[in-house]
Design an enzyme around this catalytic site. Structure first.
Site, short mmCIF file in Angstrom:
data_model
loop_
_atom_site.label_atom_id
_atom_site.label_comp_id
_atom_site.label_asym_id
_atom_site.label_seq_id
_atom_site.Cartn_x
_atom_site.Cartn_y
_atom_site.Cartn_z
N GLN A 119 9.37 16.09 9.95
CA GLN A 119 8.47 14.97 10.22
C GLN A 119 7.03 15.42 10.42
O GLN A 119 6.11 14.61 10.37
CB GLN A 119 8.97 14.19 11.44
N GLU A 121 8.83 5.79 16.48
CA GLU A 121 9.16 5.32 15.14
C GLU A 121 10.58 5.79 14.77
O GLU A 121 11.43 5.00 14.37
CB GLU A 121 8.14 5.87 14.14
N HIS A 122 10.81 7.09 14.87
CA HIS A 122 12.14 7.67 14.61
C HIS A 122 12.67 8.30 15.89
O HIS A 122 11.94 9.03 16.56
CB HIS A 122 12.07 8.78 13.54
N TYR A 139 0.86 -1.18 0.00
CA TYR A 139 0.00 0.00 0.00
C TYR A 139 0.90 1.24 0.00
O TYR A 139 1.70 1.43 0.91
CB TYR A 139 -0.94 0.04 1.21
N ASN A 182 -2.88 6.21 6.74
CA ASN A 182 -3.55 6.99 7.79
C ASN A 182 -4.26 6.05 8.77
O ASN A 182 -4.17 4.83 8.67
CB ASN A 182 -4.51 8.00 7.16
N GLU A 190 2.86 -35.71 29.72
CA GLU A 190 1.75 -34.92 29.17
C GLU A 190 0.54 -35.80 28.85
O GLU A 190 -0.48 -35.30 28.37
CB GLU A 190 2.21 -34.18 27.90
N HIS A 245 2.22 -40.40 21.07
CA HIS A 245 3.53 -39.83 20.74
C HIS A 245 4.63 -40.85 21.07
O HIS A 245 5.53 -41.10 20.27
CB HIS A 245 3.78 -38.55 21.56
N ASP A 264 14.78 8.44 5.52
CA ASP A 264 13.51 8.36 4.80
C ASP A 264 13.72 8.03 3.33
O ASP A 264 12.83 7.47 2.68
CB ASP A 264 12.76 9.70 4.89
N HIS A 282 4.35 15.32 7.16
CA HIS A 282 3.80 14.07 6.64
C HIS A 282 2.28 14.01 6.76
O HIS A 282 1.58 13.65 5.81
CB HIS A 282 4.37 12.87 7.42
N SER A 323 3.39 9.42 11.04
CA SER A 323 4.82 9.53 11.35
C SER A 323 5.06 10.03 12.77
O SER A 323 4.28 10.80 13.32
CB SER A 323 5.48 10.47 10.35
N GLN A 348 -10.50 0.50 1.04
CA GLN A 348 -10.91 -0.36 -0.07
C GLN A 348 -9.72 -1.09 -0.70
O GLN A 348 -9.85 -2.22 -1.18
CB GLN A 348 -11.70 0.42 -1.12
#
Length: 435
Positions: free
Chosen positions: A260, A328-329, A128, A213, A416, A421, A362, A263, A238, A190
């Site tokens: 930043q 994030e940064h 995306y 977003n 167990e 097994h 970036d 954005h 961001s 969508q």
């Protein structure tokens, strides 16, 4: 810009908690809307996609898929300077990500017991690429390069069209440069739904990558929770946190806060410092000066009403707080930057010193800019070649190896209560056979 940035000096625990919280209040109210769009696309395919494109992107799309003619048109609109810059960025990103590929060897963990792992590319992945506030051609590189290096066979890319029904030429050129040909003119929820469920035009994928977003972030989380696809990470608006002492140049600090901020109106901007009031005033003055030379003033003003400067008494306190933020940064701009870099536990990507702005990462330093936000850096990594592969384990056991481990497994499985097994091992050891 006067008094827009809130300053907190030696904040209380309660204040710190409120600063740490950057979840948007409206997100919970958006879930129903996002879910209704996802279900509509799931049930009605291309028809629903085109309806939402008309509603949200204000354009009628006849053919959702980008054609060879679209690629050729885009090619003509891209300048030689841009082509050269894309090439440089591509090479650096490829160089950094190539080093992440390691072939693992077979391990004989005990006599006759061989184990190994194999990296297998995810067959179908979806990208995306946001197109609202800016055509993020850099994200095409950040996803396309490691995806191609990993060996993903089918890459689908979705990006919202403009009012002329076209994807920005720089995005198309970059996608073609990387080797991505399946591109669709669809954005928002969508697009995520289409890649998750598939439509008449858009094939479904196994994993979805890319920032977006709050609507896109919620959509990615919903489709992953339903078990339809996996996602790279919850990557929303961001974020930048700057840790500064008097080593930091106020001009540079202001420029990083602003870069930043442009954005997204929901960006999270924080300056954490031990500096005094006069240094903070210099940063504010620089923000004011630089602000007036930038174009996205409405977005910037909205962000700076929420942005904060937090003052602690020591760099230890600053770092402890930042590790709780898990940004994030993170820019560390202070004395003994190497020492403080070792103290980072939670962050997406870290930038050290006066000459390492986030913008270099970036675009072109080589590291990946698709990174976790909302504090998810506490448990998620940024995108890498590993994001595009599955690790499958193998084992081959000789009869001697099986004999050596049989008692251990029989004791554990009996404890167990899993007797079948135990029997699956016993039956082999009682039976004479050739390997």
């Amino acid at each position: 810009m006067d008094n827009m940035i809130q300053v907190y000096i030696h904040p209380t625990y309660k204040t710190c908690q409120s600063i740490l919280n950057r979840s948007s209040e409206k997100i919970s109210h958006l879930t129903d809307l996002v879910l209704s769009i996802i279900n509509n696309v799931k049930n009605n395919g291309d028809t629903a996609v085109k309806t939402y494109t008309r509603k949200y992107d204000h354009v009628d799309i006849k053919h959702i898929q980008v054609t060879e003619e679209d690629f050729q048109k885009a090619n003509m609109k891209v300048s030689s300077h841009l082509r050269k810059s894309i090439e440089i960025a591509y090479k650096n990103i490829e160089c950094f990500h190539k080093k992440q590929i390691h072939e693992e060897s077979k391990i004989e963990v005990s006599t006759g017991v061989f184990c190994w792992r194999k990296s297998v590319p995810i067959e179908k992945v979806g990208f995306y690429i946001p197109g609202g506030s800016a055509p993020l051609l850099s994200t095409v590189l950040m996803l396309g390069v490691p995806g191609k290096l990993a060996g993903c066979k089918n890459i689908v890319l979705c990006s919202p069209p403009n009012k002329n029904g076209e994807i920005h030429p720089s995005v198309l050129y970059t996608a073609k440069y990387v080797g991505i040909n399946q591109i669709y003119k669809v954005g928002g929820v969508q697009a995520i739904a289409a890649m998750a469920y598939g439509t008449e035009s858009i094939p479904s994928v196994y994993k979805i990558f890319g920032p977006g977003n709050c609507y896109v972030t919620i959509a990615k989380q919903i489709v992953s929770q339903k078990g339809i696809v996996s996602i790279d990470m919850p990557a929303g608006p961001s974020e930048v946190v700057i840790m500064a002492d008097d080593e930091a140049n106020p001009k540079y600090v202001a420029s990083d806060l602003l870069s930043q901020s442009e954005h997204d109106p929901e960006s999270y901007i924080l300056l954490v410092t031990i500096n005094n009031k006069s240094w903070i005033e210099k940063v504010k003055e620089e923000l004011k000066k630089q602000f007036y030379h930038l174009s996205k003033k409405k977005i910037l003003l909205k962000i700076f009403r929420k942005s904060k400067i937090v003052v602690f008494s020591s760099l230890e306190e600053c770092m402890n707080f930042i590790n709780q933020v898990a940004p994030e940064h993170l820019i560390i701009n202070c004395n003994n930057v190497s020492y403080w870099s070792e103290k980072v536990i939670n962050a997406g990507s870290v930038f050290l010193g006066n000459y390492s702005p986030v913008s270099i990462g970036d675009y072109a330093s080589g590291t990946n800019h698709v990174l976790p936000t909302y504090g998810y850096a506490k448990s998620y990594s940024g995108v890498s070649v590993d994001s595009f592969v599955k690790k499958i384990t193998f084992q081959k056991i000789s009869k001697k190896g099986l004999q050596n481990l049989s008692e251990c497994v029989n004791v554990l499985s009996s404890e167990e209560g899993l007797i079948a097994h135990k029997k699956s091992i016993d039956i082999r050891l009682k039976n004479e056979f050739h390997e």
